[in-house]
Design an enzyme around this catalytic site. Sequence first.
Site, PDB file in Angstrom:
ATOM      1  N   LYS A   1      24.207 -30.635  36.946  1.00  0.00           N
ATOM      2  CA  LYS A   1      23.941 -29.304  37.492  1.00  0.00           C
ATOM      3  C   LYS A   1      25.046 -28.845  38.449  1.00  0.00           C
ATOM      4  O   LYS A   1      25.248 -27.652  38.630  1.00  0.00           O
ATOM      5  CB  LYS A   1      22.574 -29.273  38.157  1.00  0.00           C
ATOM      6  CG  LYS A   1      21.471 -29.462  37.113  1.00  0.00           C
ATOM      7  CD  LYS A   1      20.115 -29.046  37.561  1.00  0.00           C
ATOM      8  CE  LYS A   1      19.127 -29.091  36.408  1.00  0.00           C
ATOM      9  NZ  LYS A   1      18.974 -30.437  35.787  1.00  0.00           N
TER      10      LYS A   1
HETATM   11  C1  LIG Z   1      18.513 -30.666  34.468  1.00  0.00           C
HETATM   12  C2  LIG Z   1      18.823 -31.958  33.811  1.00  0.00           C
HETATM   13  C3  LIG Z   1      18.682 -32.147  32.418  1.00  0.00           C
HETATM   14  C4  LIG Z   1      18.151 -31.073  31.498  1.00  0.00           C
HETATM   15  O1  LIG Z   1      19.032 -29.984  31.350  1.00  0.00           O
HETATM   16  P1  LIG Z   1      18.507 -28.577  30.785  1.00  0.00           P
HETATM   17  O2  LIG Z   1      19.638 -27.641  30.985  1.00  0.00           O
HETATM   18  O3  LIG Z   1      17.315 -28.218  31.631  1.00  0.00           O
HETATM   19  O4  LIG Z   1      18.140 -28.766  29.363  1.00  0.00           O
HETATM   20  C5  LIG Z   1      19.048 -33.380  31.877  1.00  0.00           C
HETATM   21  N1  LIG Z   1      19.478 -34.395  32.660  1.00  0.00           N
HETATM   22  C6  LIG Z   1      19.621 -34.247  34.004  1.00  0.00           C
HETATM   23  C7  LIG Z   1      20.083 -35.403  34.799  1.00  0.00           C
HETATM   24  C8  LIG Z   1      19.299 -33.027  34.630  1.00  0.00           C
HETATM   25  O5  LIG Z   1      19.427 -32.919  35.956  1.00  0.00           O
END
Ligand SMILES: *Cc1c(COP(=O)(O)O)cnc(C)c1O
Length: 483
Positions: free
Chosen positions: A126
């Site tokens: 993120k």
């Molecule tokens: C948010 C997240 C995901 C999922 O990503 P999306 O964009 O919501 O599909 C997968 N792995 C981690 C570690 C995350 O923080």
Amino acid sequence: MNYISTRGAGIGERHTFSDILLGGLAKDGGLYLPADYPRVSADELARWRTLSYADLAFEVLSKFSDDIPAEDLRALARRTYTADVYCNVRDGESAAQITPLKPLGVESGAPLSLLELSNGPTLAFKDMAMQLLGNLFEYALAKTGRTLNILGATSGDTGSAAEYAMRGKQGVRVFMLSPHKKMSAFQTAQMYSLQDPNIFNIAVEGVFDDCQDIVKAVSNDHAFKANYKIGTVNSINWARVVAQVVYYFKGYFAATKSNDERVSFTVPSGNFGNVCAGHIARMMGLPIEKLVVATNENDVLDEFFKSGVYRVRGSAETYHTSSPSMDISKASNFERFVFDLLGRDPARVLQLFRDVEEKGGFDLAASGDFARVREFGFVSGSSTHADRVGVIRDVYQRYHTMIDTHTADGLKVAREHLQAGVPMVVLETAQPLKFGETIREALAREPERPAAFAGLEALPQRFEVLPGDAGQVKAFIAANVRG
Ligand SMILES: *Cc1c(COP(=O)(O)O)cnc(C)c1O
């Protein structure tokens, strides 16, 4: 570049990138998408191959944001994607690459590798988008002389990514609610150790749902919301999606020698934001063979890509798993893909997502639409806790590489979709340190800890404990916005 809503509002109106940057949903409840996807020519693709991450980000972003002057955008991208920010690389790797590609080996004739997206300040992918958002917000607010107070609720990941992206940013304050004494010691320390005066950690006496209810209650007080300029940074934000498009290009270049080759990507998925960016890269002309959607036991998306049935789950049917950032029962970005799948027909999208609200889902199997899913490259799979533990162990033994539970989910599903001669890139979405419990279970050892995180839990913490009451949270915001 003009933006339209998946539900049809604003067709014939003009919405620029800057217009939608600070907003969330479109007025009609839909999500914003470009009126047309920009295409990347063969010449551009050839030129982009050798660019630095920051300059590649500039090239990709500029195709979606022609209302921001090029020199400003380039400076913004260069300020965001630096080796200083993405410094948490493993031994022997270069932080300057931002998203290093780690080759594992060849399995079933397919070169298999990890694209590391988790070397940023909070060790999760993120950061890739949120760091850009922090700089974009600061830029946009300075231009208009406005301020923004971001209110959010977190059980760990998103909240810390937002705080690290917004710390020290002019014109922005963050009020982040988290459940008091309910997060891991690591997560708590990561957030609460921030001492920046524009970051406010509010430890709510309650559980995560109480935090979310307070955010809803405050957002529904329209007078308060307008008065105190309350905003959010949730995963439907278009700038977040478009920032993620960049690393599909970077990963493609790293996994191939020429632009004649095709590559498949596997994406550990929850809200469909990450893989939606892959879909957009493919629509722009990046030679992607397959987009493999990997879920955990919360398999709403896997069910859809196998059957054409989209059935959202209630909280009783949403499981707490060892890959908690994917414990999602309703994928908030999925509507963007459905819009494209249905040939961009907003009336049908509106009807389908009304059915989601009223009947809990929809079924595209009967209509001809579902068959087109494969034309868009999509396939899927899911994993269980036992699968993830097994994969973590296997990858550690076979490739001397420690991976986290979300990435393990991706690798498990990737192995079900390998094709000889087609490189398979699994997106690494977090580092093992964030999910130490499962590492100890799988490997009987402690997770690797990047140097910057030594002693994190012992740092002084700054937070305010409040009862689970929207009135008191509002009073706290009011006091700190004036003061
Ligand atoms: C948010 C997240 C995901 C999922 O990503 P999306 O964009 O919501 O599909 C997968 N792995 C981690 C570690 C995350 O923080």
